[in-house]
Design a protein around this motif. Structure first.
Motif, PDB file in Angstrom:
ATOM      1  N   VAL A 193       0.969  -1.154   0.024  1.00 35.66           N
ATOM      2  CA  VAL A 193      -0.170  -0.032  -0.066  1.00 35.66           C
ATOM      3  C   VAL A 193       0.875   1.343  -0.019  1.00 35.66           C
ATOM      4  CG1 VAL A 193      -1.992   1.322   1.024  1.00 35.66           C
ATOM      5  CG2 VAL A 193      -1.739  -1.136   1.218  1.00 35.66           C
ATOM      6  N   GLY A 195       1.510   4.322   1.039  1.00 37.02           N
ATOM      7  CA  GLY A 195       1.056   5.543   1.840  1.00 37.02           C
ATOM      8  C   GLY A 195       1.885   5.910   3.136  1.00 37.02           C
ATOM      9  N   LEU A 269      -3.004   7.386   1.615  1.00 35.65           N
ATOM     10  CA  LEU A 269      -2.502   7.001   0.308  1.00 35.65           C
ATOM     11  C   LEU A 269      -1.678   8.374  -0.410  1.00 35.65           C
ATOM     12  CD1 LEU A 269      -5.203   5.076  -1.500  1.00 35.65           C
ATOM     13  CD2 LEU A 269      -3.090   3.943  -0.315  1.00 35.65           C
ATOM     14  N   ASP A 272      -2.807   7.313  -6.116  1.00 32.26           N
ATOM     15  CA  ASP A 272      -3.937   6.336  -6.230  1.00 32.26           C
ATOM     16  C   ASP A 272      -3.487   4.817  -6.245  1.00 32.26           C
ATOM     17  OD1 ASP A 272      -5.015   8.565  -6.799  1.00 32.26           O
ATOM     18  OD2 ASP A 272      -5.756   8.292  -8.992  1.00 32.26           O
ATOM     19  N   LYS A 273      -4.380   4.052  -5.479  1.00 32.72           N
ATOM     20  CA  LYS A 273      -4.306   2.534  -5.813  1.00 32.72           C
ATOM     21  C   LYS A 273      -5.379   1.734  -6.063  1.00 32.72           C
ATOM     22  CE  LYS A 273      -2.176  -1.237  -4.300  1.00 32.72           C
ATOM     23  NZ  LYS A 273      -0.963  -2.017  -5.071  1.00 32.72           N
ATOM     24  N   LYS A 279      -5.441   9.051  -4.054  1.00 30.82           N
ATOM     25  CA  LYS A 279      -4.395   9.830  -3.366  1.00 30.82           C
ATOM     26  C   LYS A 279      -5.283  10.545  -2.132  1.00 30.82           C
ATOM     27  CE  LYS A 279      -0.848  13.096  -3.632  1.00 30.82           C
ATOM     28  NZ  LYS A 279       0.054  14.102  -4.528  1.00 30.82           N
TER      29      LYS A 279
END
Length: 402
Positions: A193, A195, A269, A272-273, A279
């Motif tokens: 992840v 972030g 974040l 973007d994931k 984000k």
């Protein structure tokens, strides 16, 4: 006769003597169990104890059972039993079960916040996205998970504490190396992840109402700090971000925790994931249903001009708390590493920030991998002043080329 509070392992961390002390200050009996001899206890801890029972090993359940039985025989029914330490979560629950102590989790319920896989289900229940995961079995199953989520991957003990034995797998060679190891426990494998970590921390009363809350920001991942032996710093926010406040409260209600400290962690974040968010969105990481590590409880005190040990005792004794709810400061933790050449010595730091520094000490060895060997804690009304403090603590001696 006052209420009876059994406190497990009062000598570690060293600031934990303040739990039995606060309970005793409200008229309760503080009944402490540990391995250290009475003679070796600090004067502060001796003053905090109504009685202290030494065991040969806190790992020996029969000894722990005998200690609690002695206190119950001498003082009557045990009203509260706690260590506020992740390592003893299951043993605390077993003792509560065996002595029918009605406050706190018992054996059948404690595992919901003990394993990382179980935690994820409660984040989902609260409507918070979490990284996809796989409980490791064979290399072939691991490869299938890679095909689903891609590299990099994060692997860590499913029942572990914090960032211990956690690392990143970046390619197939590293994946093979992981499966070739003789692992001591069940591991969980997660998609990476992107972030920064933020926390939602506090105290929840016996009816699942949050009675104290705060938030901390961790600019550098603890996993990277431990594995790279880099420097650790983080700080408390004066104002909890609105989305974190809302999500954090939902998570605490989903877990239905009662009468505890909590330390819940999230990713914010930074890009973007797919499947997790945009984000700036929040993704669930893991929870620790105990005070945050190291001297973070004391940072809460300094940031808020309060005493969280006292708040906890009020909650446990009366299920009602009063305290100053203003938060006048950001509080910064800055950890230094032995062997690094820092430009500003203690005298220079105190000359410039003496009015802001509230703690300066060595970190216990058990915490040093994650938090550094020496640390400063300082508070500031303005965040930018705290950032400048961090830069001055970390400024290195400039190497002169001959």
């Amino acid at each position: 006769m006052g209420k009876n509070f059994v406190f497990i392992s009062p000598t570690f961390p060293r600031n934990y003597y303040q739990f039995p002390l606060a309970w005793k200050n409200y008229g309760g009996n503080s009944l402490c169990i540990g391995e250290d001899s009475w003679e070796s206890l600090s004067p502060e801890l001796k003053a905090a104890c109504t009685e202290y029972y030494q065991v040969g090993s806190m790992e020996n359940y029969d000894e722990m059972y005998s200690a609690v039985a002695w206190f119950a025989h001498k003082y009557g029914k045990i009203d509260w039993l706690e260590s506020n330490n992740e390592y003893w979560l299951e043993q605390d629950a077993r003792l509560r079960t065996d002595f029918n102590i009605t406050s706190g989790d018992k054996t059948e319920s404690v595992m919901r916040f003990k394993t990382k896989a179980n935690m994820k289900e409660y984040y989902k229940k609260a409507g918070v996205p979490v990284a996809r995961y796989h409980l490791t079995t064979t290399y072939e199953d691991g490869k299938k998970f890679v095909d689903e989520v891609g590299y990099p991957l994060i692997v860590k003990p499913n029942g572990g504490v914090g960032a211990a034995a956690t690392w990143k797998i970046k390619n197939e060679e590293m994946l093979k190396d992981f499966y070739n190891q003789d692992l001591p426990c069940q591991y969980i494998m997660e998609e990476f992840v992107p972030g920064n970590i933020v926390s939602f921390d506090g105290i929840v009363d016996q009816d699942n109402n949050i009675v104290f809350k705060t938030s901390h920001s961790f600019p550098d991942p603890i996993m990277d700090i431990v594995n790279g032996q880099s420097e650790c710093w983080y700080y408390s926010e004066r104002v909890i971000p609105e989305d974190l406040d809302r999500i954090g409260e939902a998570v605490i209600h989903a877990f239905d925790v009662r009468g505890r400290f909590f330390h819940t962690e999230y990713f914010r974040l930074y890009e973007d994931k797919k499947g997790l968010g945009k984000k700036g969105d929040i993704v669930g990481l893991e929870v620790n249903m105990r005070p945050p590590g190291g001297f973070t409880p004391d940072m809460m005190n300094f940031a808020n001009d309060i005493n969280v040990y006292d708040i906890y005792a009020q909650m446990a004794m009366f299920n009602s708390v009063t305290y100053n709810q203003e938060r006048p400061y950001f509080c910064f933790y800055i950890g230094r590493r032995d062997g690094m050449k820092y430009a500003n010595d203690d005298a220079a730091m105190y000359a410039k920030y003496g009015n802001n520094i509230v703690m300066h000490s060595r970190m216990p060895e058990l915490f040093s991998a994650a938090m550094g060997n020496e640390f400063y804690v300082a508070r500031f009304a303005d965040k930018e002043d705290g950032m400048k403090f961090m830069q001055d603590v970390y400024e290195k001696v400039k190497e002169v080329n001959e």
